[in-house]
Design a protein around this motif. Structure first.
Motif, PDB file in Angstrom:
ATOM      1  N   GLU A  26      43.672  48.959  50.176  1.00  0.00           N
ATOM      2  CA  GLU A  26      43.323  49.123  51.584  1.00  0.00           C
ATOM      3  C   GLU A  26      42.994  50.572  51.905  1.00  0.00           C
ATOM      4  OE1 GLU A  26      45.703  47.203  54.661  1.00  0.00           O
ATOM      5  OE2 GLU A  26      46.546  45.949  53.079  1.00  0.00           O
ATOM      6  N   GLU A  27      43.753  51.507  51.349  1.00  0.00           N
ATOM      7  CA  GLU A  27      43.489  52.933  51.569  1.00  0.00           C
ATOM      8  C   GLU A  27      42.092  53.304  51.067  1.00  0.00           C
ATOM      9  OE1 GLU A  27      44.968  57.187  49.753  1.00  0.00           O
ATOM     10  OE2 GLU A  27      46.366  55.518  49.712  1.00  0.00           O
ATOM     11  N   MET A  28      41.727  52.808  49.890  1.00  0.00           N
ATOM     12  CA  MET A  28      40.408  53.088  49.336  1.00  0.00           C
ATOM     13  C   MET A  28      39.311  52.484  50.205  1.00  0.00           C
ATOM     14  SD  MET A  28      37.586  51.948  47.391  1.00  0.00           S
ATOM     15  CE  MET A  28      38.091  50.366  46.819  1.00  0.00           C
ATOM     16  N   ILE A  29      39.527  51.267  50.673  1.00  0.00           N
ATOM     17  CA  ILE A  29      38.527  50.604  51.504  1.00  0.00           C
ATOM     18  C   ILE A  29      38.361  51.333  52.828  1.00  0.00           C
ATOM     19  CG2 ILE A  29      38.025  48.506  52.820  1.00  0.00           C
ATOM     20  CD1 ILE A  29      39.233  46.948  50.436  1.00  0.00           C
ATOM     21  N   TYR A  30      39.457  51.716  53.455  1.00  0.00           N
ATOM     22  CA  TYR A  30      39.344  52.415  54.733  1.00  0.00           C
ATOM     23  C   TYR A  30      38.723  53.797  54.568  1.00  0.00           C
ATOM     24  CZ  TYR A  30      41.837  48.581  56.861  1.00  0.00           C
ATOM     25  OH  TYR A  30      42.189  47.331  57.303  1.00  0.00           O
ATOM     26  N   ASN A  31      38.986  54.466  53.443  1.00  0.00           N
ATOM     27  CA  ASN A  31      38.307  55.742  53.169  1.00  0.00           C
ATOM     28  C   ASN A  31      36.814  55.523  52.959  1.00  0.00           C
ATOM     29  OD1 ASN A  31      40.517  57.402  53.381  1.00  0.00           O
ATOM     30  ND2 ASN A  31      40.953  57.421  51.198  1.00  0.00           N
ATOM     31  N   THR A  38      34.201  62.558  53.903  1.00  0.00           N
ATOM     32  CA  THR A  38      33.001  62.981  53.178  1.00  0.00           C
ATOM     33  C   THR A  38      33.001  62.394  51.766  1.00  0.00           C
ATOM     34  OG1 THR A  38      34.026  64.959  52.265  1.00  0.00           O
ATOM     35  CG2 THR A  38      32.972  65.172  54.435  1.00  0.00           C
ATOM     36  N   LYS A  39      31.850  62.492  51.110  1.00  0.00           N
ATOM     37  CA  LYS A  39      31.757  62.016  49.728  1.00  0.00           C
ATOM     38  C   LYS A  39      32.730  62.778  48.828  1.00  0.00           C
ATOM     39  CE  LYS A  39      27.242  62.351  49.164  1.00  0.00           C
ATOM     40  NZ  LYS A  39      25.892  62.209  48.600  1.00  0.00           N
ATOM     41  N   ALA A  40      32.851  64.088  49.051  1.00  0.00           N
ATOM     42  CA  ALA A  40      33.751  64.904  48.228  1.00  0.00           C
ATOM     43  C   ALA A  40      35.208  64.482  48.427  1.00  0.00           C
ATOM     44  CB  ALA A  40      33.577  66.380  48.563  1.00  0.00           C
ATOM     45  N   GLU A  41      35.605  64.254  49.667  1.00  0.00           N
ATOM     46  CA  GLU A  41      36.974  63.813  49.949  1.00  0.00           C
ATOM     47  C   GLU A  41      37.229  62.432  49.352  1.00  0.00           C
ATOM     48  OE1 GLU A  41      37.656  65.996  54.283  1.00  0.00           O
ATOM     49  OE2 GLU A  41      36.778  63.981  54.197  1.00  0.00           O
ATOM     50  N   PHE A  42      36.221  61.574  49.444  1.00  0.00           N
ATOM     51  CA  PHE A  42      36.343  60.220  48.912  1.00  0.00           C
ATOM     52  C   PHE A  42      36.579  60.242  47.401  1.00  0.00           C
ATOM     53  CE2 PHE A  42      34.183  56.355  47.247  1.00  0.00           C
ATOM     54  CZ  PHE A  42      35.048  55.409  47.769  1.00  0.00           C
ATOM     55  N   THR A  54      29.660  60.529  35.510  1.00  0.00           N
ATOM     56  CA  THR A  54      28.772  59.429  35.904  1.00  0.00           C
ATOM     57  C   THR A  54      29.451  58.558  36.957  1.00  0.00           C
ATOM     58  OG1 THR A  54      27.772  59.425  33.715  1.00  0.00           O
ATOM     59  CG2 THR A  54      27.432  57.471  35.076  1.00  0.00           C
ATOM     60  N   THR A  55      30.710  58.236  36.730  1.00  0.00           N
ATOM     61  CA  THR A  55      31.457  57.418  37.688  1.00  0.00           C
ATOM     62  C   THR A  55      31.601  58.154  39.011  1.00  0.00           C
ATOM     63  OG1 THR A  55      32.697  56.436  35.861  1.00  0.00           O
ATOM     64  CG2 THR A  55      33.603  56.148  38.076  1.00  0.00           C
ATOM     65  N   GLU A  56      31.863  59.441  38.953  1.00  0.00           N
ATOM     66  CA  GLU A  56      31.980  60.236  40.165  1.00  0.00           C
ATOM     67  C   GLU A  56      30.673  60.240  40.950  1.00  0.00           C
ATOM     68  OE1 GLU A  56      33.274  64.741  41.575  1.00  0.00           O
ATOM     69  OE2 GLU A  56      33.540  64.128  39.502  1.00  0.00           O
ATOM     70  N   GLN A  57      29.567  60.375  40.250  1.00  0.00           N
ATOM     71  CA  GLN A  57      28.256  60.358  40.897  1.00  0.00           C
ATOM     72  C   GLN A  57      27.997  58.998  41.544  1.00  0.00           C
ATOM     73  OE1 GLN A  57      24.972  61.023  38.246  1.00  0.00           O
ATOM     74  NE2 GLN A  57      23.459  60.887  39.866  1.00  0.00           N
ATOM     75  N   LEU A  58      28.314  57.924  40.842  1.00  0.00           N
ATOM     76  CA  LEU A  58      28.099  56.574  41.379  1.00  0.00           C
ATOM     77  C   LEU A  58      28.994  56.301  42.581  1.00  0.00           C
ATOM     78  CD1 LEU A  58      27.661  54.595  38.058  1.00  0.00           C
ATOM     79  CD2 LEU A  58      25.893  55.202  39.723  1.00  0.00           C
ATOM     80  N   LEU A  59      30.224  56.798  42.558  1.00  0.00           N
ATOM     81  CA  LEU A  59      31.097  56.644  43.727  1.00  0.00           C
ATOM     82  C   LEU A  59      30.540  57.402  44.922  1.00  0.00           C
ATOM     83  CD1 LEU A  59      34.701  56.797  42.247  1.00  0.00           C
ATOM     84  CD2 LEU A  59      33.656  54.900  43.470  1.00  0.00           C
ATOM     85  N   GLY A  60      29.952  58.554  44.669  1.00  0.00           N
ATOM     86  CA  GLY A  60      29.301  59.304  45.746  1.00  0.00           C
ATOM     87  C   GLY A  60      28.143  58.533  46.350  1.00  0.00           C
ATOM     88  N   GLU A  61      27.361  57.878  45.503  1.00  0.00           N
ATOM     89  CA  GLU A  61      26.253  57.057  45.994  1.00  0.00           C
ATOM     90  C   GLU A  61      26.775  55.846  46.766  1.00  0.00           C
ATOM     91  OE1 GLU A  61      23.512  56.058  42.870  1.00  0.00           O
ATOM     92  OE2 GLU A  61      23.428  58.128  42.170  1.00  0.00           O
ATOM     93  N   LYS A  63      29.621  55.673  48.453  1.00  0.00           N
ATOM     94  CA  LYS A  63      30.083  56.178  49.752  1.00  0.00           C
ATOM     95  C   LYS A  63      28.894  56.474  50.663  1.00  0.00           C
ATOM     96  CE  LYS A  63      32.702  58.060  52.923  1.00  0.00           C
ATOM     97  NZ  LYS A  63      33.415  57.249  53.878  1.00  0.00           N
ATOM     98  N   GLN A  64      27.821  56.999  50.102  1.00  0.00           N
ATOM     99  CA  GLN A  64      26.636  57.313  50.901  1.00  0.00           C
ATOM    100  C   GLN A  64      26.062  56.059  51.543  1.00  0.00           C
ATOM    101  OE1 GLN A  64      25.509  60.488  51.637  1.00  0.00           O
ATOM    102  NE2 GLN A  64      24.309  59.363  53.137  1.00  0.00           N
ATOM    103  N   CYS A  65      26.147  54.932  50.865  1.00  0.00           N
ATOM    104  CA  CYS A  65      25.684  53.659  51.449  1.00  0.00           C
ATOM    105  C   CYS A  65      26.411  53.377  52.760  1.00  0.00           C
ATOM    106  CB  CYS A  65      25.921  52.503  50.488  1.00  0.00           C
ATOM    107  SG  CYS A  65      24.864  52.518  49.041  1.00  0.00           S
ATOM    108  N   PHE A  66      27.688  53.678  52.805  1.00  0.00           N
ATOM    109  CA  PHE A  66      28.463  53.463  54.025  1.00  0.00           C
ATOM    110  C   PHE A  66      28.167  54.531  55.073  1.00  0.00           C
ATOM    111  CE2 PHE A  66      30.663  50.838  51.050  1.00  0.00           C
ATOM    112  CZ  PHE A  66      31.063  49.755  51.806  1.00  0.00           C
ATOM    113  N   LEU A  67      27.932  55.756  54.629  1.00  0.00           N
ATOM    114  CA  LEU A  67      27.599  56.819  55.576  1.00  0.00           C
ATOM    115  C   LEU A  67      26.262  56.559  56.255  1.00  0.00           C
ATOM    116  CD1 LEU A  67      28.732  59.963  53.533  1.00  0.00           C
ATOM    117  CD2 LEU A  67      29.896  58.926  55.496  1.00  0.00           C
TER     118      LEU A  67
END
Length: 93
Positions: A26-31, A38-42, A54-61, A63-67
Motif C-alpha cells: 500500500e505504501e508503494m502504491i500510494y507513493n 518525485t521520481k527520485a523520492e519514489f 535498468t530497473t531504476e530507470q524503468l521505475l522512473g518511467e 512513476k512518470q506515467c502517473f505524474l
C-alpha cells in the motif's frame, strides 16, 4: 494508457490477497499515485528492491506515467485501491 495503469494496480492487489504484506504494498502504491512524490523520492523509497540501473530507470518511467495523469484520475485510482484493500478478500491479511 489509463486502462493499463489500472490493470497493473489491480494485479498488485493480488499480492495482498496472497498474504505478502499489504502495508508495504500500500505504501508503494500510494507513493506511486501521489503527485507530490518525485521520481527520485519514489525510487529512493524502493531502493532495497532495485537490483540495477535498468530497473531504476524503468521505475522512473512508471512513476512518470502517473505524474502525467490528471488529479481526478489519480483520485479515482486511490479510491479503487482503497476499495480493493478494504475488500472482504483482503481484510484477513
Amino acid at each position: 494508457m489509463k486502462l493499463v495503469v489500472v490493470l497493473m494496480l489491480s494485479a498488485l492487489a493480488l499480492s495482498c490477497y496472497a498474504g505478502s504484506g499489504c502495508e508495504r504494498l500500500e505504501e508503494m502504491i500510494y507513493n506511486t499515485i501521489d503527485p507530490s512524490v518525485t521520481k527520485a523520492e519514489f525510487t529512493k523509497s524502493l531502493e532495497e528492491f532495485i537490483p540495477g540501473d535498468t530497473t531504476e530507470q524503468l521505475l522512473g518511467e512508471f512513476k512518470q506515467c502517473f505524474l502525467d495523469q490528471s488529479n481526478r484520475t489519480l483520485s479515482n485510482i486511490k479510491v479503487m485501491m482503497e476499495s480493493v484493500f478494504n475488500s472482504r478478500q483482503c481484510a484477513s491479511y
